[in-house]
Motif scaffolding. Structure first.
Motif, PDB file in Angstrom:
ATOM      1  N   ARG A 149      73.526 -37.728  31.316  1.00 49.12           N
ATOM      2  CA  ARG A 149      74.943 -37.445  31.080  1.00 49.12           C
ATOM      3  C   ARG A 149      75.614 -36.934  32.357  1.00 49.12           C
ATOM      4  O   ARG A 149      76.705 -37.377  32.724  1.00 49.12           O
ATOM      5  N   LYS A 150      74.968 -36.001  33.002  1.00 56.39           N
ATOM      6  CA  LYS A 150      75.544 -35.423  34.212  1.00 56.39           C
ATOM      7  C   LYS A 150      75.646 -36.464  35.323  1.00 56.39           C
ATOM      8  O   LYS A 150      76.645 -36.518  36.047  1.00 56.39           O
ATOM      9  N   PHE A 151      74.621 -37.296  35.440  1.00 57.12           N
ATOM     10  CA  PHE A 151      74.598 -38.305  36.495  1.00 57.12           C
ATOM     11  C   PHE A 151      75.680 -39.364  36.275  1.00 57.12           C
ATOM     12  O   PHE A 151      76.410 -39.732  37.191  1.00 57.12           O
ATOM     13  N   LEU A 152      75.793 -39.859  35.040  1.00 54.06           N
ATOM     14  CA  LEU A 152      76.692 -40.972  34.760  1.00 54.06           C
ATOM     15  C   LEU A 152      78.139 -40.542  34.570  1.00 54.06           C
ATOM     16  O   LEU A 152      79.065 -41.317  34.847  1.00 54.06           O
ATOM     17  N   SER A 153      78.360 -39.328  34.096  1.00 56.15           N
ATOM     18  CA  SER A 153      79.724 -38.908  33.768  1.00 56.15           C
ATOM     19  C   SER A 153      80.647 -38.905  34.979  1.00 56.15           C
ATOM     20  O   SER A 153      81.868 -39.057  34.832  1.00 56.15           O
TER      21      SER A 153
END
Length: 402
Positions: A149-153
């Motif tokens: 989530r953190k990487f893609l957001s």
């Protein structure tokens, strides 16, 4: 006198069914309809363990206990057979995969306002449930969701939905990201850093032209029958390791000491490689990458295993070709194997082990085999998709003399 308000069973899609034929959502066997319109829980109703139940489309049956779940899995098989007027001689005990053992999953992303969600679709819609817990997924897969989530957001725009597919392999977790383009060197480097930090076995991207590897410290493999086989990005694996073992054990019980065996729709060799090295085995598969991996693995360990890249829908083995084998293993996709079954029904093969993930197509094919002179002897129901309405089975067909 019939108690019309009593829930007697769970139907194929997970609804409870009353004695008078009404379908009630989220009802368990033994529940009762309240005259006021509610549901009085019975002894087989349990508190769903996951807070996302009722929203997430991954599970339909978390509200029933394991006894009822086992009955549901067996009933899915027997009811499908009943539509074709078939009864198996013996239905073996149901195998249920334990909690937290799903080793192959696909999750999707979506923006909900300013929030980036990653998880599973709600049932009958495309809305994404932002999964914060999952009692089905193996822990090694679940723990990657929050870092993803953190990487893609900060990299995925609000018009794009990304799909992430993960599987547990010999070297760790294999990850494939679909529908996202890493357009510059910065994103390429970030991908490699993410994979390294989380000790992924491999990280691949599919930007619309097929998977491209970005990170793979060593060749990715899966072990089948004690043989390591090259694993393509998000290649097919049985959903759980214990479910695979249950299916393999059933197939081994059916083929017995047969020496000449055909494994049709063989994939990576889940069944072919489980049969040991002292038999002559023919394996056919339409997908080039897995059958190539199986061929290379068999050669490396010197198995008597002949592989063929062959589309069994367009070019099924003929009855004459099948007659060379003592036993045939059949593991088709959900549509079944109508064309191949027609040839099997005309053959003289002694035993057939039919592995199916769709009771409806299986029942259709079973009717064709029975009409061709086979007897349905045993069925092993397998519930490796815990709490879902999806079931699998292995069945034993025996050629009737005369």
């Amino acid at each position: 006198m019939t108690d019309d308000d009593l829930i007697l069973r769970v139907a194929a899609r997970g609804d409870g069914v009353t004695a008078d034929g009404r379908y009630i959502a989220y009802a368990a066997p033994g529940d009762r309809l309240d005259p006021a319109g509610g549901l009085i829980h019975g002894p087989h109703h349990q508190e769903p363990p996951c807070r996302h139940f009722l929203q997430c489309g991954g599970c339909q049956l978390q509200h029933i206990d394991d006894d009822s779940l086992s009955i549901f899995v067996a009933d899915r098989v027997s009811h499908a057979l009943a539509t074709q007027h078939i009864t198996a001689k013996q239905i073996m005990p149901v195998h249920l995969s334990p909690v937290g053992t799903r080793r192959r999953v696909a999750v999707r992303s979506a923006w909900a306002g300013k929030q980036f969600h990653l998880g599973f679709s709600t049932e009958k819609s495309h809305r994404i449930v932002n999964v914060g817990e999952c009692d089905v997924m193996a822990p090694d897969l679940f723990k990657l969701l929050e870092p993803l989530r953190k990487f893609l957001s900060i990299r995925v725009d609000k018009q794009r939905q990304v799909q992430i597919k993960m599987a547990i392999v010999d070297q760790g977790v294999d990850m494939l990201i679909e529908n996202w383009t890493a357009e510059d060197l910065h994103n390429h480097e970030a991908l490699s850093e993410f994979a390294s930090e989380h000790k992924l076995a491999r990280l691949s991207l599919d930007e619309g032209y097929g998977p491209t590897g970005f990170y793979e410290p060593e060749p990715v493999t899966v072990t089948l029958g004690n043989v390591s086989v090259a694993y393509p990005p998000y290649g097919f694996l049985q959903a759980t390791a214990d479910g695979e073992q249950a299916l393999v054990a059933a197939v081994q019980s059916i083929v017995g000491d047969s020496n000449k065996i055909a494994d049709l729709f063989a994939g990576l060799g889940t069944f072919a490689l489980s049969l040991g090295k002292d038999r002559k085995i023919y394996a056919a598969e339409a997908d080039l990458e897995p059958i190539t991996g199986l061929k290379q693995a068999a050669a490396r360990v010197q198995r008597q295993l002949f592989t063929e890249h062959r589309d069994l829908f367009r070019r099924p083995l003929s009855a004459e070709e099948l007659n060379k084998f003592h036993s045939v293993i059949l593991d088709p996709p959900r549509a079944g194997a109508k064309e191949q079954v027609a040839q099997l029904a005309a053959s003289a093969v002694s035993k057939i082990a039919y592995v199916s993930c769709n009771p409806a197509s299986f029942a259709r094919d079973a009717r064709r085999l029975i009409d061709g002179g086979y007897e349905l002897n045993r069925i092993w129901p397998v519930g490796q998709f815990r709490w879902s309405s999806h079931v699998e089975m292995v069945s034993e067909f025996i050629r009737v003399a005369g």
